[in-house]
Design a protein around this motif. Structure first.
Motif, PDB file in Angstrom:
ATOM      1  N   GLY A 106       0.814  -1.200   0.000  1.00 52.26           N
ATOM      2  CA  GLY A 106       0.000   0.000   0.000  1.00 52.26           C
ATOM      3  C   GLY A 106       0.853   1.258   0.000  1.00 52.26           C
ATOM      4  N   ARG A 107       0.239   2.381  -0.377  1.00 50.71           N
ATOM      5  CA  ARG A 107       0.937   3.665  -0.394  1.00 50.71           C
ATOM      6  C   ARG A 107       0.110   4.725   0.320  1.00 50.71           C
ATOM      7  N   LEU A 108       0.810   5.699   0.867  1.00 53.19           N
ATOM      8  CA  LEU A 108       0.196   6.835   1.528  1.00 53.19           C
ATOM      9  C   LEU A 108       0.106   8.019   0.580  1.00 53.19           C
ATOM     10  N   VAL A 109      -0.978   8.763   0.674  1.00 48.17           N
ATOM     11  CA  VAL A 109      -1.084  10.006  -0.087  1.00 48.17           C
ATOM     12  C   VAL A 109      -1.587  11.112   0.824  1.00 48.17           C
ATOM     13  N   LEU A 110      -1.241  12.328   0.450  1.00 53.04           N
ATOM     14  CA  LEU A 110      -1.745  13.512   1.125  1.00 53.04           C
ATOM     15  C   LEU A 110      -2.913  14.025   0.287  1.00 53.04           C
ATOM     16  N   TRP A 111      -4.082  14.206   0.903  1.00 54.05           N
ATOM     17  CA  TRP A 111      -5.300  14.535   0.141  1.00 54.05           C
ATOM     18  C   TRP A 111      -6.092  15.616   0.858  1.00 54.05           C
ATOM     19  N   ILE A 115      -6.905  22.244  -0.465  1.00 53.45           N
ATOM     20  CA  ILE A 115      -5.530  22.624  -0.795  1.00 53.45           C
ATOM     21  C   ILE A 115      -5.007  21.712  -1.893  1.00 53.45           C
ATOM     22  N   ASN A 116      -4.260  22.283  -2.829  1.00 55.71           N
ATOM     23  CA  ASN A 116      -3.661  21.490  -3.902  1.00 55.71           C
ATOM     24  C   ASN A 116      -2.417  20.786  -3.365  1.00 55.71           C
ATOM     25  N   THR A 117      -2.599  19.565  -2.885  1.00 56.07           N
ATOM     26  CA  THR A 117      -1.482  18.823  -2.280  1.00 56.07           C
ATOM     27  C   THR A 117      -0.467  18.381  -3.331  1.00 56.07           C
ATOM     28  N   GLU A 118      -0.947  18.153  -4.552  1.00 55.52           N
ATOM     29  CA  GLU A 118      -0.034  17.755  -5.626  1.00 55.52           C
ATOM     30  C   GLU A 118       1.003  18.853  -5.879  1.00 55.52           C
ATOM     31  N   GLY A 180     -15.164  17.362   5.365  1.00 56.42           N
ATOM     32  CA  GLY A 180     -14.740  18.646   5.903  1.00 56.42           C
ATOM     33  C   GLY A 180     -14.467  18.640   7.393  1.00 56.42           C
ATOM     34  N   ALA A 181     -14.568  17.468   8.035  1.00 51.18           N
ATOM     35  CA  ALA A 181     -14.249  17.374   9.464  1.00 51.18           C
ATOM     36  C   ALA A 181     -12.757  17.604   9.695  1.00 51.18           C
ATOM     37  N   ALA A 182     -11.963  17.385   8.659  1.00 49.60           N
ATOM     38  CA  ALA A 182     -10.528  17.691   8.685  1.00 49.60           C
ATOM     39  C   ALA A 182     -10.193  18.420   7.390  1.00 49.60           C
ATOM     40  N   ASP A 183      -9.184  19.288   7.439  1.00 53.18           N
ATOM     41  CA  ASP A 183      -8.816  20.090   6.268  1.00 53.18           C
ATOM     42  C   ASP A 183      -7.940  19.318   5.288  1.00 53.18           C
ATOM     43  N   ILE A 184      -7.228  18.335   5.810  1.00 51.59           N
ATOM     44  CA  ILE A 184      -6.284  17.561   4.991  1.00 51.59           C
ATOM     45  C   ILE A 184      -6.076  16.222   5.683  1.00 51.59           C
ATOM     46  N   GLY A 185      -5.657  15.224   4.949  1.00 51.29           N
ATOM     47  CA  GLY A 185      -5.448  13.930   5.576  1.00 51.29           C
ATOM     48  C   GLY A 185      -4.388  13.108   4.875  1.00 51.29           C
ATOM     49  N   ILE A 186      -3.801  12.203   5.642  1.00 51.42           N
ATOM     50  CA  ILE A 186      -2.882  11.216   5.076  1.00 51.42           C
ATOM     51  C   ILE A 186      -3.673   9.923   4.981  1.00 51.42           C
ATOM     52  N   PRO A 203      -6.585  16.623  -6.575  1.00 55.53           N
ATOM     53  CA  PRO A 203      -5.332  15.907  -6.812  1.00 55.53           C
ATOM     54  C   PRO A 203      -4.724  15.451  -5.479  1.00 55.53           C
ATOM     55  N   TYR A 204      -3.911  14.429  -5.537  1.00 55.19           N
ATOM     56  CA  TYR A 204      -3.258  13.949  -4.319  1.00 55.19           C
ATOM     57  C   TYR A 204      -1.742  13.994  -4.499  1.00 55.19           C
ATOM     58  N   TYR A 205      -1.040  13.956  -3.369  1.00 52.52           N
ATOM     59  CA  TYR A 205       0.419  13.895  -3.392  1.00 52.52           C
ATOM     60  C   TYR A 205       0.837  12.533  -2.855  1.00 52.52           C
ATOM     61  N   LEU A 206       1.547  11.776  -3.672  1.00 53.30           N
ATOM     62  CA  LEU A 206       2.022  10.454  -3.269  1.00 53.30           C
ATOM     63  C   LEU A 206       3.238  10.620  -2.368  1.00 53.30           C
TER      64      LEU A 206
END
Length: 255
Positions: A106-111, A115-118, A180-186, A203-206
């Motif tokens: 598996g991989r983690l992403v920032l989403w 905010i444009n995490t990419e 929207g309970a959180a602004d960003i997540g891993i 978009p997401y950031y790998l």
């Protein structure tokens, strides 16, 4: 009287020969699965059931909690964990009926929806608009453990610790961000690639794998599932090229 006895005999014979409700009905295959597998496993099950009559009941949750339930006798036939160490421990403790099968990494992403995490990459976590950061609970969710490792790697954990909100599993973590309970997540790449999250077009950031221990995932037939042919058939199907292709579609690479 003789005729009455004959009729009574026929009635009793017919009653005994007639199966009772549910008799002979095949018990469902119960699968305890890490919640990052939700969309991939549902797809695999759908393909499997096109050629097999077995009923399959996946139960999704955090790998650690499902592990504890199996140790305490929960009636699961197959266990699919986001951390291969859990099924390996089941095997060591005598709760497994097959070899441990590593099905993916598996991989983690920032989403984020905001905010444009990419574009901002890991620095998106420092954005002034970020008040709450969702990760899975590191105490029992492998994705949470790896998320914490990544935050430590980037020297962000102590700085952001008070902003963290914990999902009971990675699916709930993703839900925190989408609602929207959180602004960003891993979150898990497999969830970011799911139809449910693609509709947000965010978009997401790998997150680089070098920032945390690998998320090698594995499955095993439990002691409860031992000797059940439908269980064996489905477990073998998980190893097929068809299943591998579906897992790849959701971002899982081969170990």
């Amino acid at each position: 009287m003789k005729k009455l006895f004959s009729l009574l005999f026929l009635f009793i014979s017919f009653t005994l020969a007639e199966p009772t409700f549910g008799q002979g009905k095949q018990a469902p295959i119960r699968i305890a699965a890490a919640s990052d597998l939700k969309f991939a496993l549902d797809s695999i099950i759908a393909v499997f059931q096109q050629q097999n009559t077995a009923t399959i009941q996946p139960i999704y949750g955090s790998s650690g909690k499902l592990f504890e339930q199996i140790l305490n006798g929960a009636p699961f036939d197959i266990y699919l964990s986001a951390d291969i160490r859990y099924p390996e421990e089941l095997s060591e403790k005598g709760h497994a009926a097959s070899e441990v099968f590593p099905y993916g990494v598996g991989r983690l992403v920032l989403w984020s929806r905001k905010i444009n995490t990419e574009e901002k990459r890991i620095q998106a976590l420092n954005d002034p608009g970020v008040k709450k950061i969702a990760i899975a609970n590191p105490r029992h969710a492998p994705y949470g453990q790896r998320a914490q490792e990544a935050l430590v790697h980037y020297d962000l954990f102590e700085k952001l610790e008070k902003q963290l909100v914990f999902g009971e599993n990675i699916s709930q973590t993703a839900q925190f961000v989408t609602t929207g309970a959180a602004d960003i997540g891993i979150i898990a790449l497999s969830l970011a690639l799911s139809p449910a999250m693609k509709r947000y077009t965010s978009p997401y950031y790998l997150i680089p794998e070098t920032s945390h221990q690998p998320l090698i995932q594995g499955g095993v037939i439990t002691k409860y599932g031992s000797g059940k042919n439908p269980v064996n058939l489905f477990f073998e199907f998980l190893k097929s090229e068809t299943s591998v292709a579906i897992l790849r579609e959701y971002g899982f690479t081969k170990p």
